[in-house]
Design an enzyme around this catalytic site. Sequence first.
Site, PDB file in Angstrom:
ATOM      1  N   LYS A   1       6.172-170.225 -21.807  1.00 49.50           N
ATOM      2  CA  LYS A   1       5.090-169.237 -21.792  1.00 49.50           C
ATOM      3  C   LYS A   1       5.570-168.017 -22.566  1.00 49.50           C
ATOM      4  O   LYS A   1       6.409-167.256 -22.097  1.00 49.50           O
ATOM      5  CB  LYS A   1       4.744-168.817 -20.356  1.00 49.50           C
ATOM      6  CG  LYS A   1       3.565-167.863 -20.324  1.00 49.50           C
ATOM      7  CD  LYS A   1       3.496-167.032 -19.070  1.00 49.50           C
ATOM      8  CE  LYS A   1       4.213-165.708 -19.176  1.00 49.50           C
ATOM      9  NZ  LYS A   1       3.712-164.771 -20.210  1.00 49.50           N
TER      10      LYS A   1
ATOM     11  N   GLU B   1      17.947-162.710 -18.128  1.00 49.76           N
ATOM     12  CA  GLU B   1      18.438-161.778 -19.149  1.00 49.76           C
ATOM     13  C   GLU B   1      17.574-160.534 -19.058  1.00 49.76           C
ATOM     14  O   GLU B   1      16.429-160.553 -19.507  1.00 49.76           O
ATOM     15  CB  GLU B   1      18.297-162.470 -20.510  1.00 49.76           C
ATOM     16  CG  GLU B   1      19.142-161.884 -21.575  1.00 49.76           C
ATOM     17  CD  GLU B   1      20.565-161.809 -21.144  1.00 49.76           C
ATOM     18  OE1 GLU B   1      21.029-160.675 -20.978  1.00 49.76           O
ATOM     19  OE2 GLU B   1      21.198-162.859 -20.933  1.00 49.76           O
TER      20      GLU B   1
ATOM     21  N   CYS C   1      16.575-154.955 -25.732  1.00 50.38           N
ATOM     22  CA  CYS C   1      17.359-154.775 -24.495  1.00 50.38           C
ATOM     23  C   CYS C   1      18.708-154.187 -24.840  1.00 50.38           C
ATOM     24  O   CYS C   1      19.365-153.587 -24.014  1.00 50.38           O
ATOM     25  CB  CYS C   1      17.562-156.052 -23.692  1.00 50.38           C
ATOM     26  SG  CYS C   1      16.789-157.499 -24.287  1.00 50.38           S
TER      27      CYS C   1
ATOM     28  N   GLU D   1      15.644-147.754 -18.056  1.00 49.50           N
ATOM     29  CA  GLU D   1      15.345-148.333 -19.361  1.00 49.50           C
ATOM     30  C   GLU D   1      13.966-147.854 -19.813  1.00 49.50           C
ATOM     31  O   GLU D   1      12.986-147.991 -19.093  1.00 49.50           O
ATOM     32  CB  GLU D   1      15.356-149.863 -19.269  1.00 49.50           C
ATOM     33  CG  GLU D   1      15.147-150.517 -20.614  1.00 49.50           C
ATOM     34  CD  GLU D   1      15.310-152.023 -20.584  1.00 49.50           C
ATOM     35  OE1 GLU D   1      14.723-152.665 -19.697  1.00 49.50           O
ATOM     36  OE2 GLU D   1      16.015-152.564 -21.458  1.00 49.50           O
TER      37      GLU D   1
HETATM   38  C1  UN1 Z   1      17.489-157.852 -27.497  1.00 47.90           C
HETATM   39  O1  UN1 Z   1      18.170-156.852 -27.531  1.00 47.90           O
HETATM   40  O2  UN1 Z   1      16.417-157.830 -26.891  1.00 47.90           O
HETATM   41  O3  UN1 Z   1      21.693-158.144 -30.799  1.00 47.90           O
HETATM   42  C2  UN1 Z   1      17.927-159.074 -28.209  1.00 47.90           C
HETATM   43  C3  UN1 Z   1      20.623-158.012 -31.333  1.00 47.90           C
HETATM   44  C4  UN1 Z   1      19.730-159.201 -31.587  1.00 47.90           C
HETATM   45  C5  UN1 Z   1      19.176-159.741 -30.308  1.00 47.90           C
HETATM   46  C6  UN1 Z   1      18.744-158.650 -29.380  1.00 47.90           C
HETATM   47  N1  UN1 Z   1      20.436-160.196 -32.310  1.00 47.90           N
HETATM   48  O4  UN1 Z   1      20.256-156.923 -31.664  1.00 47.90           O
END
Ligand code: UN1
Length: 496
Positions: free
Chosen positions: A174, A249, A283, A384
């Site tokens: 999804k 995650e 993130c 965040e």
């Molecule tokens: C994320 O931060 O949501 O390390 C993923 C990075 C990417 C993946 C980030 N390759 O910035």
Amino acid sequence: MKEYKNFIDGKLLPSKSGRTFENRNPANWDEVIGVFPKSTAEDVAQAIESAKRAYKKWRQIPWPKRSEIMRRVAEIMIQKKEELARLMTREMGKVIKETRGDVQEGIDTALYASIQGRKYFGYTVPSELPNKSCLTRREPLGVWGLITPWNFPIAIPTWKIFPCLLSGNTAVIKPATYTPASVGELAQILQEAGVPDGVLNVVYGGGGEVGEAILNHPDIVGVSFTGSSEIGRRIGEVCGKRLKRCSLELGGKNGLVVLKDADLELALEGVLWGAFGTTGQRCTATSRLILEESIYDEFISRLKERAEKLKLGNGLDEDVDVGPLVSEAQRQTVHSYVEIGKKEGARLLTGGEVYKEGECARGWFYRPTIFVDVTPDMRIAQEEIFGPVLSVLRAKDFEEAIEILNGTTYGLSSSIYTRDLNKAHKAIELAETGIVYINAPTIGAECHLPFGGMKNTGNGHREGGWTAYEIFTEVKTVYIDYSGALQKAQIDTWEG
Ligand code: UN1
């Protein structure tokens, strides 16, 4: 505008509800990208049923053969890279250079899968008894639920889909409602590459209805989720009760430390990229900057000047540095944090407002924002925000910088700029994050290395590289006794 359908058992099917939702361009809200089915629990059950049927055959296809399909996936993605990137910029907003990178990350993940099938080693281990051998192998689990976010519309789904499928599982995915088109196109690529019907199924819709239906279905063996800590807790709770495997995650509040001996120009570039790349919607985004006292004033004045030069606009324009936020709601959240920061007594150095010049008036743009004189207890230093807001904190020395760095409930990524080898190594040891960068910003993970965080960022799993395959497989321990006699472990001795 394209009309998308659920992808179940290799067929494109409307939702049984007959309902749909639109996906619009966050840089220009008048542009509709696609119309998608608003799926129901009934659609989800049908998708899971099809994945369950497909699992029986798929798991028996040898790993290297499944790998060959992954190589074809990579080849098609290479051909369609520009097309996928442009669609992604239109549906998500981030600039075209970054969406090309997002697709490339998917390609790299497919190529990694294409070799992993020939080298996913088990162990052979000596037995304590004669004429007996012991080994381990890894087995798939069954039908997985994959729930993915909107900030990496191709890369993150591929981090989950490819290892999940290569390991012999089947799945129902999804995608986020803000970015459903990228996964819709990806599913077609998998079919074209030879993934059999039912091995990957796609259903569209919100978490409350579709996500919950996946999560609670008894035939789902595990859930892999990337998103907020709040939803992650909910998923963990249900998976815990039902003893399902669960990989989470979640959020981050990533800190970047600049020590006084650092290459300040390099650090400056790293901060701008880490904080305002993807409009701060990663993130791993740099959301806290921790400066050693003696460079504080100089650094923030240079930072202000550079941040104000960043060009905002439609991400399809190659000269644009910062695209819009993904939605109006996201922009409101960002702005509410700006209000919170001001009330808490932080000083707004730049930004802090909606940007609506020219064509940007039709999109969800927000000026790159920097708060200085932030203290570790403020909400803008702890929560965040997921937007272009950077909080700058002051540290009197290295020790205090590390204390501030670790002083959040999250633990995804951290970064230290210094030329002092000893301090760099000490920071690597002390940082309470799953990823540590030295002299590079908090973003930029490569697909063949473990990716994930400590503390409230997750539940101990790591996506990426070989560790992703640990999520999607079970260890099976095998004992083969070729003595022709009953041998009793722990009881018989080699003397007989
Ligand atoms: C994320 O931060 O949501 O390390 C993923 C990075 C990417 C993946 C980030 N390759 O910035």
